[in-house]
Structure formats: structure tokens, C-alpha cells
Design a protein around this motif. Sequence first.
Motif, PDB file in Angstrom:
ATOM      1  N   SER A  95      39.269  41.559  34.164  1.00  0.00           N
ATOM      2  CA  SER A  95      40.152  42.419  34.962  1.00  0.00           C
ATOM      3  C   SER A  95      39.804  43.909  34.873  1.00  0.00           C
ATOM      4  O   SER A  95      40.547  44.750  35.367  1.00  0.00           O
ATOM      5  CB  SER A  95      41.632  42.244  34.566  1.00  0.00           C
ATOM      6  N   GLY A 129      42.176  40.701  41.007  1.00  0.00           N
ATOM      7  CA  GLY A 129      41.476  40.564  39.736  1.00  0.00           C
ATOM      8  C   GLY A 129      41.070  41.877  39.106  1.00  0.00           C
ATOM      9  O   GLY A 129      40.393  41.884  38.071  1.00  0.00           O
ATOM     10  N   GLU A 131      42.532  45.174  37.397  1.00  0.00           N
ATOM     11  CA  GLU A 131      43.683  45.892  36.851  1.00  0.00           C
ATOM     12  C   GLU A 131      43.293  47.273  36.329  1.00  0.00           C
ATOM     13  O   GLU A 131      44.096  48.202  36.374  1.00  0.00           O
ATOM     14  CB  GLU A 131      44.320  45.089  35.716  1.00  0.00           C
TER      15      GLU A 131
END
Length: 329
Positions: A95, A129, A131
Motif C-alpha cells: 500500500s 491499493g 495509502e
Amino acid sequence: MRRKRQCLYLLVLFLSIVGAAACGTGQEDMSEYKVYYVNKENTKTVAKGYEPKAKDDKELVQEFLEMLFQSTETKDYHQAVPKEVWLESWRLENSQLFLYFSGSYMEMDNVSEVLCRAAIVRTLTQVKGVEYISFYVEDSPLMDESGNLIGLMTKESFIENPGEQINTIQTASITLYFSNNEGTGLVPEVQEVHYSSNISMEKLVMEQLLKGPKGNGKRSAIPDGTKLVSVSVLDGVGFVNLNEGFLNQNYEIAEPVVIYSIANSLVELPNINKVQISVNGDSNMTYREKLKLSDMYDRNLDYMDESARSQVEQEGAGKVVIEEEESGG
């Protein structure tokens, strides 16, 4: 020549990094995804609706990157990433998206760099996906001007402030810094002002500063004929764009008094830590003899009038106090 960039972890943009959601058509606003560009004045990001073809996270990242680096020829906005800057590589792990830029990334001016970074982060964090995003320049993590790591950025790093309560009248107590009568030092003045809530606090401060003091024993430090072109807050830095009237020299006012009249007044706001000044968008100049406009100036009491400085040090910095007074329909 490389220039390191100032970064805190929150960014509030006047008239919008902000305005991205308001700068499209209704159809664009309804799009699930957006690509962020920069307006022609180079003062804010602009969101344009986009429907990607890719579905997989990595494929989406690649497609968005291609859009961000794609040359855009319109009269209203342009691509956020300058043509001379390129992405050497990228990878997505757990991520976290790692972006590796060419050395030319560091040649951007402060405003362009923050707008570029904001557009990239806001575009790419739409991918489920992704972050966290890390910026690297030639394999070295991106640093601020003090040599501190900028670190991980998320979609929360760039906050919108639409300011849609147009008819709400508020009262604020703001601290402004003017020159003493001799032009040798700064004197603070607390003003209570009534204003419509759709105006940003940084613009309110600059407008009141340009109007001059209300009390005796002080005078405006800013040259006559100076007008505010724009003011925005990017990454905790207040960027003040003034017209050519700012170059009208009044040598009765000491050079640092002029600069810190603006810097000290804006740094009183909780979302501003440093200030950079430009003239018609150009900060690549030296004000009078010594003070570079390309530098960022923080709060400095060294140029305070002696009597005023002792009072400020005893009482502490004045902070903006706001209360809602009334609302209109």
C-alpha cells in the motif's frame, strides 16, 4: 541548482487545492476518478473527471501517471508535472507507492513544486491499493529546506477548504504588524474585523494589512500602490503574490520592516509557519539590497520596536479568535 522544499504535513490552499472539487463541470464532479492539473495562474489545482481503462491497482497507477505526465494544452489549466521533470521509476509495495524523480524535480520553484506534489498525491491516492506515497529524487528521499524528511504522504495530507458558507458573518481578532513612525521597527496592532466566512483568513489578514493601522504611533510598512494579486497556503507556507506597486521604494521604512510586516502578520495564523513573497508571480529577485524573495520568512521579533517587543514577549503571540456573529439566507 537544487533547492530543497519546505514541507509540513498539512496543506491548505486558498482558492483551492481546495477548489479542485469546484472547478469542473457537473459531469466532471460526478466522475468516480479525477486527474489533477494546475490552473494557468499557477495558484491552485484543478480536478478533471476521468474514466480509466485499467482495473488492477498497478495498472491504475501506471495509467494515472501517464495522464499526469501527459502534455496538456488548454487555456485554463496545464499539467502539474513540468515537461523537464520525468519519473525514472516507481514501485508499489504494501500500500506504499514509491516515486523516483529525475534531479530536475528540484529545479521547480516552491509554489510549482507543492502544486505538483499535491496533484500527484491527490490523483494517485484514489487508487484503492495506494495509502501512502513517498517521493524520491535520484534515489534520495525528498527533503524540506531544513534537511528534514518530507516523509509519507496520504490523501489527508492535502485538505480541502471549500468555504461555502457565503452568507455567514463572522468576527475575528487578528494581529497585524505595522511600522513605527520612524520606520525602524514593527508595532503589532490587534484589530477586530467583521467579514463574510467565504473569505480565507490569509486574504483577510493581507487586505487589512494593506489598509493600514487604525491606531496612532504606527504606519503601514508596505509601499503605496501595492495591491494583493493572490495569497495561498501551501504546505504551511503562505505564498503572497503582490503587484508591481510593491517595488515602489519608501526608504523611510527599513527593508526588513517591510518584509516582516507581512511575514509576522501571516504567521499569526495557525495554518501558516513561513511566508514567501512574489511580485506578479515572480520571486526570483532581491528586495532592495539584501532580502531575497525566493527565501521563506518565519516569525521574527528582532525587528520589533523595543517597547512593542517587550510587550509581545510578555503577552505572547496573538492568535486569531473567530466567532460566528450572524447568518443570512
